[in-house]
Enzyme design. Structure first.
Site, PDB file in Angstrom:
ATOM      1  N   LEU A  49       0.871  -1.181   0.000  1.00 48.73           N
ATOM      2  CA  LEU A  49       0.000   0.000   0.000  1.00 48.73           C
ATOM      3  C   LEU A  49       0.899   1.219   0.000  1.00 48.73           C
ATOM      4  CD1 LEU A  49      -2.840   0.774   2.546  1.00 48.73           C
ATOM      5  CD2 LEU A  49      -0.786   2.177   2.516  1.00 48.73           C
ATOM      6  N   ASN A  50       0.537   2.252  -0.792  1.00 52.28           N
ATOM      7  CA  ASN A  50       1.178   3.545  -0.539  1.00 52.28           C
ATOM      8  C   ASN A  50       0.138   4.648  -0.418  1.00 52.28           C
ATOM      9  OD1 ASN A  50       1.674   2.813  -3.466  1.00 52.28           O
ATOM     10  ND2 ASN A  50       2.543   4.833  -3.608  1.00 52.28           N
ATOM     11  N   ASP A  51       0.190   5.693  -1.187  1.00 54.90           N
ATOM     12  CA  ASP A  51      -0.588   6.901  -0.900  1.00 54.90           C
ATOM     13  C   ASP A  51      -2.095   6.672  -0.704  1.00 54.90           C
ATOM     14  OD1 ASP A  51       1.848   7.565  -1.953  1.00 54.90           O
ATOM     15  OD2 ASP A  51       1.057   8.743  -3.610  1.00 54.90           O
ATOM     16  N   GLN A  67      -3.239   3.581  -3.067  1.00 59.41           N
ATOM     17  CA  GLN A  67      -2.366   2.974  -4.057  1.00 59.41           C
ATOM     18  C   GLN A  67      -2.056   1.542  -3.622  1.00 59.41           C
ATOM     19  OE1 GLN A  67      -0.365   4.707  -7.026  1.00 59.41           O
ATOM     20  NE2 GLN A  67      -2.549   5.110  -6.842  1.00 59.41           N
ATOM     21  N   TYR A 110      -2.059   6.022 -10.955  1.00 58.23           N
ATOM     22  CA  TYR A 110      -1.325   6.703  -9.885  1.00 58.23           C
ATOM     23  C   TYR A 110      -2.247   7.620  -9.079  1.00 58.23           C
ATOM     24  CZ  TYR A 110       3.356   5.017 -11.038  1.00 58.23           C
ATOM     25  OH  TYR A 110       4.476   4.239 -11.201  1.00 58.23           O
ATOM     26  N   ARG A 171       2.165  14.570 -11.775  1.00 54.87           N
ATOM     27  CA  ARG A 171       1.158  13.623 -11.273  1.00 54.87           C
ATOM     28  C   ARG A 171       0.483  14.097  -9.978  1.00 54.87           C
ATOM     29  NH1 ARG A 171       6.190  10.987 -11.088  1.00 54.87           N
ATOM     30  NH2 ARG A 171       7.102  11.000  -9.003  1.00 54.87           N
ATOM     31  N   ASP A 172      -0.479  13.279  -9.535  1.00 55.60           N
ATOM     32  CA  ASP A 172      -1.195  13.431  -8.261  1.00 55.60           C
ATOM     33  C   ASP A 172      -2.150  14.628  -8.261  1.00 55.60           C
ATOM     34  OD1 ASP A 172       0.631  11.405  -7.710  1.00 55.60           O
ATOM     35  OD2 ASP A 172       1.970  12.696  -6.548  1.00 55.60           O
ATOM     36  N   GLU A 226       5.629  15.894  -4.908  1.00 57.46           N
ATOM     37  CA  GLU A 226       4.580  14.887  -5.036  1.00 57.46           C
ATOM     38  C   GLU A 226       3.405  15.256  -4.128  1.00 57.46           C
ATOM     39  OE1 GLU A 226       6.666  10.790  -6.397  1.00 57.46           O
ATOM     40  OE2 GLU A 226       6.640  11.060  -4.240  1.00 57.46           O
TER      41      GLU A 226
HETATM   42  C1  FRU Z   1       4.030   9.121  -3.952  1.00 53.30           C
HETATM   43  C2  FRU Z   1       3.903   8.583  -5.368  1.00 53.30           C
HETATM   44  C3  FRU Z   1       3.027   9.491  -6.208  1.00 53.30           C
HETATM   45  C4  FRU Z   1       2.548   8.565  -7.272  1.00 53.30           C
HETATM   46  C5  FRU Z   1       2.349   7.286  -6.514  1.00 53.30           C
HETATM   47  C6  FRU Z   1       2.593   6.032  -7.295  1.00 53.30           C
HETATM   48  O1  FRU Z   1       4.311   8.120  -3.032  1.00 53.30           O
HETATM   49  O2  FRU Z   1       5.169   8.431  -5.948  1.00 53.30           O
HETATM   50  O3  FRU Z   1       3.685  10.636  -6.700  1.00 53.30           O
HETATM   51  O4  FRU Z   1       1.354   9.013  -7.872  1.00 53.30           O
HETATM   52  O5  FRU Z   1       3.239   7.335  -5.415  1.00 53.30           O
HETATM   53  O6  FRU Z   1       2.240   4.903  -6.566  1.00 53.30           O
END
Ligand code: FRU
Length: 499
Positions: A49-51, A67, A110, A171-172, A226
């Site tokens: 898991l990330n963001d 994510q 993303y 992105r984001d 980011e």
């Molecule tokens: C931040 C990031 C975002 C990107 C996502 C990809 O952790 O790098 O910039 O959209 O993770 O998983």
């Protein structure tokens, strides 16, 4: 069967349906046995898991996406996983919401955000696409979730390319509605490799104009920004973001990349600028917070959730086939011009058996709790002359533990991972320290969930978040010191209800 140890690009970007079901079952089974899994933090069944993404309130429920790469503890081809909640505490899994299955996102759906427009929750995300030379193209995309929960992706991007002078590190998207217009903020990089936040605006999200880079500082925000995230607290704009490669003379930090914020007087979108923005502050003084996403909820609160994990850092749970979780939900407030973060009041619902503690700090360690299941909340108040240390995740011999050193007299607190079992990320330092006002009572509110610890200092004036991966016998809490009094409460916390 064995867990995959060598991750090639081909493997990381293999579409999920091409994986053998047996491997997924084996992975789930291996992970189920871990004693580091969380009980009340959002985490996927398997993988990484990330963001947090698309945090919103829609159709009578809170929605949160994140994510996800489900096949292992690596940054493979990403999806948006979806969870929903009626109380910000118990999060039900709604499965994968956005798969990387279109020509505009085939190497990753993303990060991005959500906004309610009419009868829909509109999701804005970045489609990540790589060509044969592994060169990146970034598209800004929309998807729409109806009241029936069905999600449909738009066929084409709303922003097909970065503006001139910017790279595809772009992105984001965060979408917001402000002063009768839609705004979209994006993390970006100039061709000179400088991090920027870009601003778009329009009558609709399908008809956006580029306004320019957001002016909020004269300093360089590193090589990439980011996850920019603008919210309004008592009408003041607060920008949360993650500058990568930030010069430590601009703001001191120890993590690989910090999660930072500025507070301004006004947001002037036409310029575009944040007027009278403060200097940069670190959002979390601990070890493991990144990509925090906040939104202005319809009930008037500004709510935030963070990724507890960092990019490019290996964690001990990698060896079990999983990595990371989300933070508890935090409310953001401004008090005397300072940003405060407090656990949302709904978290009280998790509290079970309560024990009260009090006494004088003494060099002989007091047992605050022993043989816990490392799933608790601990609130401690200390007198203004207190000096001591609190050991969490401790074994009986006090050889291994997470150590919180505090000195209310001289205004200092630090979190020390030097003596934990299964150390990691040591190259970024094993302690994090913070200055406080001298000779003031100190209060701590601590949430422990197996391998996560979130520490709120002085009613949310500061937060220190840390991952810790204890051995099975490291379950005690001790308190010792040389001066001062303490009192507080300990609660076992129940598991999140998620089915
Ligand atoms: C931040 C990031 C975002 C990107 C996502 C990809 O952790 O790098 O910039 O959209 O993770 O998983």
């Amino acid at each position: 069967m064995e867990l995959i140890k060598k991750w090639t690009d081909d493997l990381r970007y293999l579409p999920y349906h091409q994986w053998d079901d047996k491997y997924q079952l084996f992975l789930n089974e291996t992970i189920r046995k871990s004693h580091w899994r969380q009980s009340y933090h959002v985490q996927p069944k398997s993988g990484l898991l990330n963001d947090p993404n698309g945090f919103s309130y829609f159709n009578g429920k809170w929605h949160l996406f994140y994510q996800l790469y489900p096949m292992g503890p690596v940054h493979g081809v990403k999806s948006w996983a979806h969870v929903s909640s009626e109380n910000l505490v118990d999060w039900q899994s709604e499965g994968i919401a956005l798969l990387p299955d279109s020509p505009y996102d085939k190497h990753g759906v993303y990060s991005g955000s959500g906004i309610v427009i009419g009868d829909e929750l509109v999701l804005a995300y970045t489609g990540n696409v790589r060509d044969a030379d592994w060169t990146r193209t970034s598209y800004q995309m929309l998807a729409h979730m109806g009241r029936d929960g069905v999600i449909t992706k738009d066929a084409t991007p709303i922003i097909p390319a970065p503006p001139e002078g910017y790279t595809h590190e772009f992105r984001d998207p965060q979408v917001l509605f402000y002063q009768n217009k839609y705004w979209l903020l994006i993390g970006a990089q100039t061709e000179e490799l400088e991090g920027k936040v870009l601003v778009y605006s329009g009558e609709t999200l399908e008809d956006l104009q580029f306004e320019g880079p957001l002016d909020f500082t004269n300093q360089s925000m590193g090589f990439m920004v980011e996850c920019p995230n603008l919210i309004f607290i008592e009408d003041k704009p607060v920008l949360l973001f993650c500058p990568q490669g930030l010069d430590k003379n601009i703001m001191d930090y120890q993590n690989i990349y910090p999660n930072t914020y500025v507070i301004a007087d006004t947001f002037d979108g036409e310029q575009p600028a944040l007027k009278n923005a403060s200097s940069l502050s670190n959002l979390d003084h601990g070890f493991d917070v990144y990509a925090t996403q906040a939104f202005n909820a319809p009930d008037g609160r500004a709510l935030a959730v963070s990724w507890i994990g960092l990019p490019e850092v290996e964690y001990p749970s990698d060896s079990e086939g999983w990595a990371h979780c989300l933070s508890i939900i935090k409310e953001l407030q401004l008090k005397n011009g300072q940003l405060y973060q407090t656990p949302v009041k709904e978290l009280i619902e998790l509290r079970q058996d309560q024990t009260s503690v009090s006494g004088k700090l003494s060099p002989k360690a007091a047992v605050i709790a022993d043989k816990t299941n490392n799933c608790y909340e601990l609130v401690l108040d200390f007198s203004a002359d207190s000096q001591g240390r609190l050991l969490l995740y401790s074994d009986e011999e006090m050889e291994h533990s997470l150590v919180l050193d505090f000195d209310a007299k001289n205004g200092m607190i630090s979190v020390d991972r030097t003596h934990v079992s299964n150390p990691f990320a040591q190259e970024y330092g094993t302690t994090r320290s913070l200055s406080l006002e001298e000779n003031k009572p100190l209060s701590l509110q601590i949430f422990v969930d197996h391998s996560v610890c979130e520490i709120f200092v002085n009613g949310g004036q500061h937060v220190l978040t840390a991952r810790v991966f204890p051995a099975e016998n490291e379950k005690d809490v001790y308190l010792e010191g040389t001066s001062g009094d303490f009192s507080g409460d300990f609660w076992c916390l129940r598991n999140m209800k998620n089915d």
